[in-house]
Design a protein around this motif. Structure first.
Motif, PDB file in Angstrom:
ATOM      1  N   ALA A 121       0.798  -1.229   0.000  1.00 43.43           N
ATOM      2  CA  ALA A 121       0.000   0.000   0.000  1.00 43.43           C
ATOM      3  C   ALA A 121       0.834   1.284   0.000  1.00 43.43           C
ATOM      4  CB  ALA A 121      -0.974  -0.005   1.182  1.00 43.43           C
ATOM      5  N   PRO A 122       1.913   1.389   0.783  1.00 41.11           N
ATOM      6  CA  PRO A 122       2.703   2.628   0.743  1.00 41.11           C
ATOM      7  C   PRO A 122       3.302   2.933  -0.626  1.00 41.11           C
ATOM      8  CG  PRO A 122       3.316   1.291   2.648  1.00 41.11           C
ATOM      9  CD  PRO A 122       2.402   0.469   1.813  1.00 41.11           C
ATOM     10  N   PHE A 123       3.373   1.926  -1.497  1.00 39.25           N
ATOM     11  CA  PHE A 123       3.952   2.103  -2.824  1.00 39.25           C
ATOM     12  C   PHE A 123       2.875   2.259  -3.901  1.00 39.25           C
ATOM     13  CE2 PHE A 123       6.748  -0.425  -0.169  1.00 39.25           C
ATOM     14  CZ  PHE A 123       7.911   0.329  -0.202  1.00 39.25           C
ATOM     15  N   GLY A 124       1.612   2.243  -3.477  1.00 40.95           N
ATOM     16  CA  GLY A 124       0.512   2.399  -4.418  1.00 40.95           C
ATOM     17  C   GLY A 124       0.299   1.179  -5.300  1.00 40.95           C
ATOM     18  N   LEU A 125       0.654  -0.005  -4.801  1.00 42.86           N
ATOM     19  CA  LEU A 125       0.548  -1.235  -5.590  1.00 42.86           C
ATOM     20  C   LEU A 125      -0.305  -2.267  -4.875  1.00 42.86           C
ATOM     21  CD1 LEU A 125       4.320  -1.473  -6.573  1.00 42.86           C
ATOM     22  CD2 LEU A 125       2.445  -0.773  -8.068  1.00 42.86           C
ATOM     23  N   ARG A 126      -0.796  -3.239  -5.649  1.00 40.09           N
ATOM     24  CA  ARG A 126      -1.582  -4.356  -5.108  1.00 40.09           C
ATOM     25  C   ARG A 126      -1.121  -5.632  -5.787  1.00 40.09           C
ATOM     26  NH1 ARG A 126      -5.856  -3.486  -2.227  1.00 40.09           N
ATOM     27  NH2 ARG A 126      -7.012  -5.298  -2.952  1.00 40.09           N
ATOM     28  N   VAL A 127      -1.307  -6.751  -5.114  1.00 35.97           N
ATOM     29  CA  VAL A 127      -0.949  -8.040  -5.700  1.00 35.97           C
ATOM     30  C   VAL A 127      -1.979  -8.421  -6.761  1.00 35.97           C
ATOM     31  CG1 VAL A 127       0.258  -8.852  -3.645  1.00 35.97           C
ATOM     32  CG2 VAL A 127      -2.147  -9.422  -3.950  1.00 35.97           C
ATOM     33  N   SER A 128      -1.526  -9.156  -7.764  1.00 37.45           N
ATOM     34  CA  SER A 128      -2.462  -9.647  -8.781  1.00 37.45           C
ATOM     35  C   SER A 128      -2.684 -11.149  -8.642  1.00 37.45           C
ATOM     36  CB  SER A 128      -1.970  -9.307 -10.191  1.00 37.45           C
ATOM     37  OG  SER A 128      -0.691  -9.842 -10.420  1.00 37.45           O
ATOM     38  N   SER A 129      -1.679 -11.859  -8.122  1.00 35.40           N
ATOM     39  CA  SER A 129      -1.868 -13.299  -7.879  1.00 35.40           C
ATOM     40  C   SER A 129      -0.768 -13.822  -6.962  1.00 35.40           C
ATOM     41  CB  SER A 129      -1.870 -14.084  -9.197  1.00 35.40           C
ATOM     42  OG  SER A 129      -0.616 -13.976  -9.842  1.00 35.40           O
ATOM     43  N   GLN A 130      -1.030 -14.988  -6.394  1.00 29.26           N
ATOM     44  CA  GLN A 130      -0.057 -15.656  -5.527  1.00 29.26           C
ATOM     45  C   GLN A 130       0.852 -16.512  -6.409  1.00 29.26           C
ATOM     46  OE1 GLN A 130      -1.983 -17.667  -2.310  1.00 29.26           O
ATOM     47  NE2 GLN A 130      -0.078 -18.368  -1.390  1.00 29.26           N
ATOM     48  N   VAL A 131       2.158 -16.472  -6.163  1.00 30.12           N
ATOM     49  CA  VAL A 131       3.108 -17.233  -6.981  1.00 30.12           C
ATOM     50  C   VAL A 131       3.192 -18.678  -6.519  1.00 30.12           C
ATOM     51  CG1 VAL A 131       5.538 -17.422  -7.665  1.00 30.12           C
ATOM     52  CG2 VAL A 131       4.442 -15.188  -7.573  1.00 30.12           C
ATOM     53  N   ASP A 132       3.226 -18.897  -5.215  1.00 31.32           N
ATOM     54  CA  ASP A 132       3.287 -20.265  -4.680  1.00 31.32           C
ATOM     55  C   ASP A 132       2.413 -20.365  -3.433  1.00 31.32           C
ATOM     56  OD1 ASP A 132       4.790 -19.066  -2.645  1.00 31.32           O
ATOM     57  OD2 ASP A 132       6.694 -19.706  -3.496  1.00 31.32           O
TER      58      ASP A 132
END
Length: 191
Positions: A137-148
């Motif tokens: 959140a502090p970087f203005g980003l969100r995850v799109s999927s889990q890798v493992d």
């Protein structure tokens, strides 16, 4: 005795018994002779870098080629890109999924690398998507999927090309994550 050898050589040359092949060269016609130094060819200066875990690796950008990940009808740019000649117009198109071609520093024969977009973030402690999003959140980003399935590694969507590399380096250098690396496309050649 010191004069005997030069005198003998002069007499033999003068008498025509040995061919006289050594002649003074015209200074303007002298060949340029250089010794090979044994030093390796100069290595290109690093133009970019990325983090492989905790190791910073230098990269050189191929100025003549780009990787085009645009695939009609595909929302996710995966698979083999089209390698084309570098063109400023290709990168200026809206929604272009174009990346420079990278090589490891000092390894011109190393595999080609390109950035279709996305970075892989490794959290310091395992958690779900909410925990990963909170860290991003502090970087203005969100995850799109889990890798493992560990809950540690998450894919974060970014634009293709240098934007992905810059995002990965910025996140890694923040110290907020165990590691961050670009989601590389690496050319695989058959042996």
């Amino acid at each position: 005795m010191k004069l005997l050898l030069p005198l003998t050589i002069a007499m033999l040359l003068g008498a025509g018994h040995l061919p006289a092949t050594a002649q003074p060269a015209n200074p303007q016609q002298r060949p340029v002779v250089t010794k090979k130094s044994g030093a390796k060819a100069p290595v290109s200066a690093p133009q970019a870098y990325w983090y492989d875990g905790t190791v910073r690796r230098a990269l050189v950008v191929d100025p003549n080629q780009v990787a085009d990940f645009s695939q009609p009808g595909s929302p996710v740019p995966r698979g083999r890109p089209q390698i084309t000649k570098s063109s400023a117009t290709a990168t200026l198109q809206p929604g272009a999924k174009v990346s420079p071609i990278f090589r490891g520093l000092g390894a011109p024969a190393s595999e080609l690398r390109a950035l279709p977009g996305g970075v892989i973030v490794t959290l310091r402690t395992a958690g779900g998507a909410d925990a990963a999003n909170q860290a991003l959140a502090p970087f203005g980003l969100r995850v799109s999927s889990q890798v493992d399935s560990t809950g540690l590694r998450w894919l974060v969507a970014t634009d293709a090309g240098m934007a992905a590399l810059e995002t990965a380096n910025r996140l890694h250098e923040s110290g907020a994550f165990a590691s961050v690396t670009p989601d590389w496309w690496i050319d695989v050649t058959k042996k």
